[in-house]
Write an enzyme that holds these catalytic residues in place. Structure first.
Site, PDB file in Angstrom:
ATOM      1  N   ASP A  20       0.853  -1.189   0.000  1.00  0.00           N
ATOM      2  CA  ASP A  20       0.000   0.000   0.000  1.00  0.00           C
ATOM      3  C   ASP A  20       0.885   1.234   0.000  1.00  0.00           C
ATOM      4  O   ASP A  20       2.115   1.127  -0.044  1.00  0.00           O
ATOM      5  CB  ASP A  20      -0.948  -0.005   1.208  1.00  0.00           C
ATOM      6  CG  ASP A  20      -2.279   0.679   0.904  1.00  0.00           C
ATOM      7  OD1 ASP A  20      -2.266   1.762   0.299  1.00  0.00           O
ATOM      8  OD2 ASP A  20      -3.334   0.133   1.282  1.00  0.00           O
TER       9      ASP A  20
ATOM     10  N   GLY B 221       4.488   1.179  -2.087  1.00  0.00           N
ATOM     11  CA  GLY B 221       4.750   1.374  -3.498  1.00  0.00           C
ATOM     12  C   GLY B 221       3.505   1.829  -4.225  1.00  0.00           C
ATOM     13  O   GLY B 221       2.479   2.140  -3.603  1.00  0.00           O
ATOM     14  N   ASP B 222       3.587   1.869  -5.540  1.00  0.00           N
ATOM     15  CA  ASP B 222       2.515   2.335  -6.408  1.00  0.00           C
ATOM     16  C   ASP B 222       2.024   1.156  -7.246  1.00  0.00           C
ATOM     17  O   ASP B 222       2.749   0.638  -8.095  1.00  0.00           O
ATOM     18  CB  ASP B 222       3.042   3.446  -7.319  1.00  0.00           C
ATOM     19  CG  ASP B 222       1.973   4.047  -8.219  1.00  0.00           C
ATOM     20  OD1 ASP B 222       0.900   3.441  -8.359  1.00  0.00           O
ATOM     21  OD2 ASP B 222       2.225   5.129  -8.779  1.00  0.00           O
TER      22      ASP B 222
ATOM     23  N   HIS C 297     -13.124  -1.362  -7.374  1.00  0.00           N
ATOM     24  CA  HIS C 297     -14.284  -0.462  -7.470  1.00  0.00           C
ATOM     25  C   HIS C 297     -13.888   1.009  -7.340  1.00  0.00           C
ATOM     26  O   HIS C 297     -14.715   1.896  -7.585  1.00  0.00           O
ATOM     27  CB  HIS C 297     -15.349  -0.848  -6.441  1.00  0.00           C
ATOM     28  CG  HIS C 297     -15.097  -0.364  -5.051  1.00  0.00           C
ATOM     29  ND1 HIS C 297     -16.117  -0.185  -4.139  1.00  0.00           N
ATOM     30  CD2 HIS C 297     -13.958  -0.013  -4.398  1.00  0.00           C
ATOM     31  CE1 HIS C 297     -15.624   0.246  -2.988  1.00  0.00           C
ATOM     32  NE2 HIS C 297     -14.322   0.358  -3.125  1.00  0.00           N
TER      33      HIS C 297
END
Length: 347
Positions: free
Chosen positions: A208, A234-235, A254
């Site tokens: 995350d 991280g991304d 979502h």
């Protein structure tokens, strides 16, 4: 003759039932205020006089009585003899010190950044754009990073929601076949904790943003899971950790429209590579059912429209999304909660 088509869903006069729905925000705001004031904690040892509670929290006694009376009318708290109020099963969940506390989630509707964009729902419906960006001039993710207290309230709410749903997930799907699960966007690690406690063979990684993962690692250590579970930052649009035999996404897809959600899945597919052992993609979300019947996903879909810009999906839409991301949808496993386990495999 009485035509059933003219009856309101709850059996009352249509106008009365419509008024009840229109005024639904009264209840959400009242519950949020009760959670913020910690009223359920004050009643943990039994019913308490309103005046005593008001003195402890610095509230106006008559106004506090009006709040509690309104909430008692919908089953949250109960008025007893002598002007005292006590807990009900729903109010128990507003306590901060009970397993599965829902207090963190109840606080969320009281946040201006949560209810404010709903005032611009018309804008979102007419344009298809997020009302949040119109109100705050940036997307919800950037805003929460710049406003850490609001971000904390949101993450606490998601942790409370995850706590309530984790048992349903753990009990509804066989996780014993996995050795290492990677929870992408796993927040404070509530789901990984539940899985690790239920399956001693399991290692877990939470992936995350940096401002979230520190608390996850602290929580793992406090629960004695530090040797098997850890969090890294991280991304997810750029890369996710490799080496997992199950990749978990709980309420992540979502948050995004199809093109961005597919980008996340493609990043995950790249991390899996040509793994020799079977790997599962497990998405935990609500699935919109067909027909006109009520389902939480149909209202949550509007929340995603005004806030994050994402959407809830039908089973067919999940199948298309998986295909775009390099996976095949295998099955949808329902749970006792509103959430389902949507299982995919890499192709």
């Amino acid at each position: 003759m009485d035509d059933p088509r003219n009856r309101a869903p709850q059996g009352g006069a249509p106008a009365d039932e419509l008024a009840r729905l229109v005024n639904g925000f009264y209840i959400s705001q009242a519950i949020s205020v009760a959670a913020r004031l910690g009223l359920a904690d004050l009643m943990s040892n039994g019913p308490v006089p309103v005046e005593e509670m008001a003195a402890k929290i610095g509230a106006h006694p008559r106004a506090l009585h009006r709040l509690l009376r309104a909430l008692a009318s919908v089953g949250v708290f109960a008025e007893r003899e002598g002007g005292t109020f006590g807990l009900t099963p729903m109010a128990e969940k507003l306590r901060s010190d009970v397993p599965g506390s829902f207090r963190g989630f109840a606080l969320l509707p009281g946040e201006p950044s949560f209810w404010g964009p709903w005032g611009e729902l018309l804008y979102s419906v007419k344009t298809g754009k997020t009302a949040f960006s119109k109100v705050y001039g940036m997307d919800v993710w950037e805003w929460r990073e710049k406003n850490p207290e609001a971000g904390r309230v949101f993450n606490d709410a998601m942790t409370a929601l995850s706590d309530a749903q984790s048992k349903a997930i753990v009990d509804s799907y066989d996780f014993s076949i996995f050795k290492h699960v990677i929870d992408v966007g796993g927040g404070h690690g509530a789901l990984v904790q539940a899985l690790a406690k239920a399956h001693p063979q399991l290692r877990g990684t939470v992936f995350d943003l940096a401002f979230v993962t520190e608390r996850a690692n602290t929580s793992f250590a406090a629960e004695g899971l530090g040797e098997r579970c850890h969090a890294v930052s991280g991304d997810m649009f750029k890369s996710v950790p490799g080496g997992g035999d199950a990749y978990l996404f709980k309420y992540i897809m979502h948050d995004w429209e199809d093109d961005r959600a597919a980008d996340i899945l493609r990043t995950c597919r790249k991390a899996i590579g040509t793994a020799s052992a079977p790997v599962k993609l497990l998405v935990f979300e609500q699935v919109i059912p067909p027909g006109n019947g009520p389902h939480p996903s149909k209202l949550l879909d509007l929340q995603m429209l005004v806030s994050a810009g994402g959407r809830e999906r039908t089973e067919e839409e999940f199948a298309s999304l998986f295909e775009a991301g390099g996976f095949r949808l295998e099955r949808v496993v329902p749970t006792p909660s509103a959430i389902s386990v949507i299982e995919g495999v890499p192709v």
